[in-house]
Design a protein around this motif. Structure first.
Motif, PDB file in Angstrom:
ATOM      1  N   UNK A  27       7.637 -10.437  -2.572  1.00  0.00           N
ATOM      2  CA  UNK A  27       6.258 -10.257  -2.139  1.00  0.00           C
ATOM      3  C   UNK A  27       5.652  -9.020  -2.788  1.00  0.00           C
ATOM      4  N   UNK A  28       6.386  -7.911  -2.785  1.00  0.00           N
ATOM      5  CA  UNK A  28       5.881  -6.674  -3.391  1.00  0.00           C
ATOM      6  C   UNK A  28       5.637  -6.863  -4.881  1.00  0.00           C
ATOM      7  N   UNK A  29       6.476  -7.621  -5.543  1.00  0.00           N
ATOM      8  CA  UNK A  29       6.322  -7.845  -6.979  1.00  0.00           C
ATOM      9  C   UNK A  29       5.125  -8.743  -7.290  1.00  0.00           C
ATOM     10  N   UNK A  30       4.851  -9.707  -6.405  1.00  0.00           N
ATOM     11  CA  UNK A  30       3.815 -10.699  -6.689  1.00  0.00           C
ATOM     12  C   UNK A  30       2.424 -10.304  -6.219  1.00  0.00           C
ATOM     13  N   UNK A  31       2.327  -9.384  -5.268  1.00  0.00           N
ATOM     14  CA  UNK A  31       1.034  -8.981  -4.722  1.00  0.00           C
ATOM     15  C   UNK A  31       0.788  -7.532  -5.068  1.00  0.00           C
ATOM     16  N   UNK A  32      -0.329  -7.261  -5.752  1.00  0.00           N
ATOM     17  CA  UNK A  32      -0.630  -5.911  -6.224  1.00  0.00           C
ATOM     18  C   UNK A  32      -1.682  -5.245  -5.358  1.00  0.00           C
ATOM     19  N   UNK A  62       0.803  -1.229   0.000  1.00  0.00           N
ATOM     20  CA  UNK A  62       0.000   0.000   0.000  1.00  0.00           C
ATOM     21  C   UNK A  62       0.833   1.275   0.000  1.00  0.00           C
ATOM     22  N   UNK A  63       2.181   1.153   0.084  1.00  0.00           N
ATOM     23  CA  UNK A  63       3.036   2.333   0.035  1.00  0.00           C
ATOM     24  C   UNK A  63       4.164   2.108  -0.962  1.00  0.00           C
ATOM     25  N   UNK A  64       4.879   3.181  -1.277  1.00  0.00           N
ATOM     26  CA  UNK A  64       6.064   3.078  -2.142  1.00  0.00           C
ATOM     27  C   UNK A  64       7.340   3.161  -1.331  1.00  0.00           C
ATOM     28  N   UNK A  65       7.249   3.036  -0.013  1.00  0.00           N
ATOM     29  CA  UNK A  65       8.433   3.064   0.843  1.00  0.00           C
ATOM     30  C   UNK A  65       9.399   1.953   0.458  1.00  0.00           C
ATOM     31  N   UNK A  66      10.687   2.235   0.553  1.00  0.00           N
ATOM     32  CA  UNK A  66      11.675   1.212   0.254  1.00  0.00           C
ATOM     33  C   UNK A  66      11.652   0.126   1.326  1.00  0.00           C
ATOM     34  N   UNK A  77      14.154  -0.944   2.937  1.00  0.00           N
ATOM     35  CA  UNK A  77      14.971  -0.466   4.060  1.00  0.00           C
ATOM     36  C   UNK A  77      14.177   0.471   4.959  1.00  0.00           C
ATOM     37  N   UNK A  78      13.418   1.387   4.361  1.00  0.00           N
ATOM     38  CA  UNK A  78      12.611   2.319   5.153  1.00  0.00           C
ATOM     39  C   UNK A  78      11.575   1.568   5.988  1.00  0.00           C
ATOM     40  N   UNK A  79      10.933   0.569   5.388  1.00  0.00           N
ATOM     41  CA  UNK A  79       9.935  -0.218   6.110  1.00  0.00           C
ATOM     42  C   UNK A  79      10.600  -0.982   7.250  1.00  0.00           C
ATOM     43  N   UNK A  80      11.776  -1.548   6.971  1.00  0.00           N
ATOM     44  CA  UNK A  80      12.492  -2.284   8.014  1.00  0.00           C
ATOM     45  C   UNK A  80      12.785  -1.386   9.213  1.00  0.00           C
ATOM     46  N   UNK A  81      13.278  -0.185   8.948  1.00  0.00           N
ATOM     47  CA  UNK A  81      13.605   0.726  10.041  1.00  0.00           C
ATOM     48  C   UNK A  81      12.351   1.216  10.759  1.00  0.00           C
ATOM     49  N   UNK A  82      11.280   1.481  10.003  1.00  0.00           N
ATOM     50  CA  UNK A  82      10.037   1.965  10.614  1.00  0.00           C
ATOM     51  C   UNK A  82       9.454   0.937  11.572  1.00  0.00           C
ATOM     52  N   UNK A  83       9.705  -0.347  11.304  1.00  0.00           N
ATOM     53  CA  UNK A  83       9.144  -1.416  12.132  1.00  0.00           C
ATOM     54  C   UNK A  83      10.119  -1.906  13.193  1.00  0.00           C
ATOM     55  N   UNK A  84      11.254  -1.206  13.320  1.00  0.00           N
ATOM     56  CA  UNK A  84      12.159  -1.513  14.412  1.00  0.00           C
ATOM     57  C   UNK A  84      13.200  -2.572  14.128  1.00  0.00           C
ATOM     58  N   UNK A  85      13.375  -2.984  12.870  1.00  0.00           N
ATOM     59  CA  UNK A  85      14.415  -3.949  12.534  1.00  0.00           C
ATOM     60  C   UNK A  85      15.749  -3.224  12.432  1.00  0.00           C
ATOM     61  N   UNK A  86      16.809  -3.879  12.904  1.00  0.00           N
ATOM     62  CA  UNK A  86      18.119  -3.240  12.912  1.00  0.00           C
ATOM     63  C   UNK A  86      18.702  -3.042  11.542  1.00  0.00           C
ATOM     64  N   UNK A  87      18.303  -3.870  10.590  1.00  0.00           N
ATOM     65  CA  UNK A  87      18.824  -3.759   9.231  1.00  0.00           C
ATOM     66  C   UNK A  87      17.831  -4.389   8.265  1.00  0.00           C
ATOM     67  N   UNK A  88      17.978  -4.058   6.983  1.00  0.00           N
ATOM     68  CA  UNK A  88      17.111  -4.662   5.974  1.00  0.00           C
ATOM     69  C   UNK A  88      17.387  -6.156   5.843  1.00  0.00           C
ATOM     70  N   UNK A  89      18.651  -6.568   6.149  1.00  0.00           N
ATOM     71  CA  UNK A  89      18.973  -7.995   6.086  1.00  0.00           C
ATOM     72  C   UNK A  89      18.226  -8.773   7.171  1.00  0.00           C
ATOM     73  N   UNK A  90      18.212  -8.229   8.382  1.00  0.00           N
ATOM     74  CA  UNK A  90      17.469  -8.863   9.473  1.00  0.00           C
ATOM     75  C   UNK A  90      15.986  -8.925   9.132  1.00  0.00           C
ATOM     76  N   UNK A  91      15.454  -7.831   8.596  1.00  0.00           N
ATOM     77  CA  UNK A  91      14.055  -7.787   8.190  1.00  0.00           C
ATOM     78  C   UNK A  91      13.762  -8.846   7.134  1.00  0.00           C
ATOM     79  N   UNK A  92      14.653  -8.930   6.111  1.00  0.00           N
ATOM     80  CA  UNK A  92      14.433  -9.893   5.032  1.00  0.00           C
ATOM     81  C   UNK A  92      14.435 -11.325   5.516  1.00  0.00           C
TER      82      UNK A  92
END
Length: 318
Positions: A300-305, A265-269, A271-286
């Motif tokens: 997931x972003x590519x497959x779900x519209x 529902x957003x165009x946030x990167x 990395x931005x989503x990872x940080x907004x949700x409290x993950x230390x890094x995008x790798x940890x989030x992934x």
């Protein structure tokens, strides 16, 4: 929640004119979506909704040959089954046995999230040794009538995998039915190995209520402990017993749910989503995202519209 289509019964259901029906409701909406399992084996459908606002109460209904299992994910729900009030909270499951008349009472359905499974009973689908074993498992579940139990986290997680999966093609209902069989078997196994749990500790309930009121902000497990008014050790023990998973894993699952929504529902990167949700890094989030969803955030972003979201296809926007 409306696991069975009451319109097919021919009239509105009420205490004076209850018309039984076994026709499953397979219609998805923007905030409620349902996976049709195609009647492979006993399992007919798995559904999940997210109501952001209170809804009209579920009318009284009864299914002569269907078992309904409902698992609250967020929020507290109250069912009325055969005239008896049965409140259900996260970490619990309500089993509505075939032939039981049930509704959500006279008040509106509260905002929150609920997961449910609808299964047929009897022997019409039985064909082979595995089916007979599954029939016995389902028979053991309904032997005690309608009731509320503690729900194993694995049962809930398996059903969430079903509702989050691609529903197209022949493989989807076969795979979904297999996961449902594992989920129901785990529920029966857990019920055999442990007595019905005591009511949820008031401190845990306070923490979950507080969490529902702060769902859009960053929340840590320490915040839950503070909201509970309990010591950390006692809170972790009581929370795990009541909810079926640790506070850390429960919070992680909620963050992943929120991430799925933001990815679509957003165009946030990422990395931005990872940080907004409290993950230390995008790798940890992934890594965490793949563990729960089965694919990377980018996949997931590519497959779900956004169109999938509006049709109710994606599980995090029910």
């Amino acid at each position: 929640m409306r696991p069975v289509r009451s319109e097919e019964a021919g009239e509105r259901l009420d205490p004076e004119g209850l018309v039984p029906t076994d026709v499953p409701d397979l219609e998805s909406t923007a905030d409620r979506w349902i996976t049709d399992l195609g009647g492979l084996g006993p399992f007919l459908s798995v559904g999940r909704y997210r109501y952001l606002e209170a809804q009209e109460p579920l009318p009284l209904q009864m299914h002569p040959s269907l078992l309904v299992l409902a698992f609250p994910i967020r929020g507290r729900f109250e069912f009325v089954v055969d005239g008896e009030s049965m409140p259900v909270e996260p970490g619990r499951v309500i089993l509505i046995a075939p032939g039981s008349a049930y509704s959500t009472g006279v008040g509106p359905q509260t905002r929150g999230e609920l997961l449910w499974l609808v299964s047929s009973v009897g022997d019409r689908w039985v064909d082979g040794m595995i089916d007979r074993a599954l029939q016995q498992v389902i028979g053991e579940l309904i032997a005690g009538g309608s009731t509320v139990w503690q729900a194993p986290a694995l049962t809930r997680d398996l059903l969430l995998r079903v509702v989050a999966a691609d529903r197209d093609g022949l493989i989807a209902p076969i795979w979904g039915s297999s996961l449902c069989a594992a989920a129901v078997t785990e529920l029966a196994r857990a019920n055999q190995s442990t007595a019905d749990a005591a009511p949820m500790h008031p401190g845990v309930r306070r923490a979950l209520d507080w969490l529902d009121q702060h769902a859009d902000g960053w929340v840590g497990t320490g915040d839950l402990v503070e909201a509970s008014g309990m010591s950390s050790t006692h809170f972790y023990e009581q929370f795990t017993r009541a909810v079926g998973t640790t506070p850390k894993d429960y919070m992680l699952e909620r963050r992943i749910d929120r991430a799925r929504e933001l990815l679509v529902t957003t165009s946030d990167t990422v990395t931005d989503i990872a940080h907004a949700l409290g993950f230390g890094s995008s790798q940890h989030f992934g890594t965490a995202f793949r563990r729960y969803v089965g694919m990377s955030p980018t996949e997931f972003r590519r497959n779900v519209s956004r169109d999938d979201i509006s049709r109710g296809v994606e599980s995090s926007t029910l």
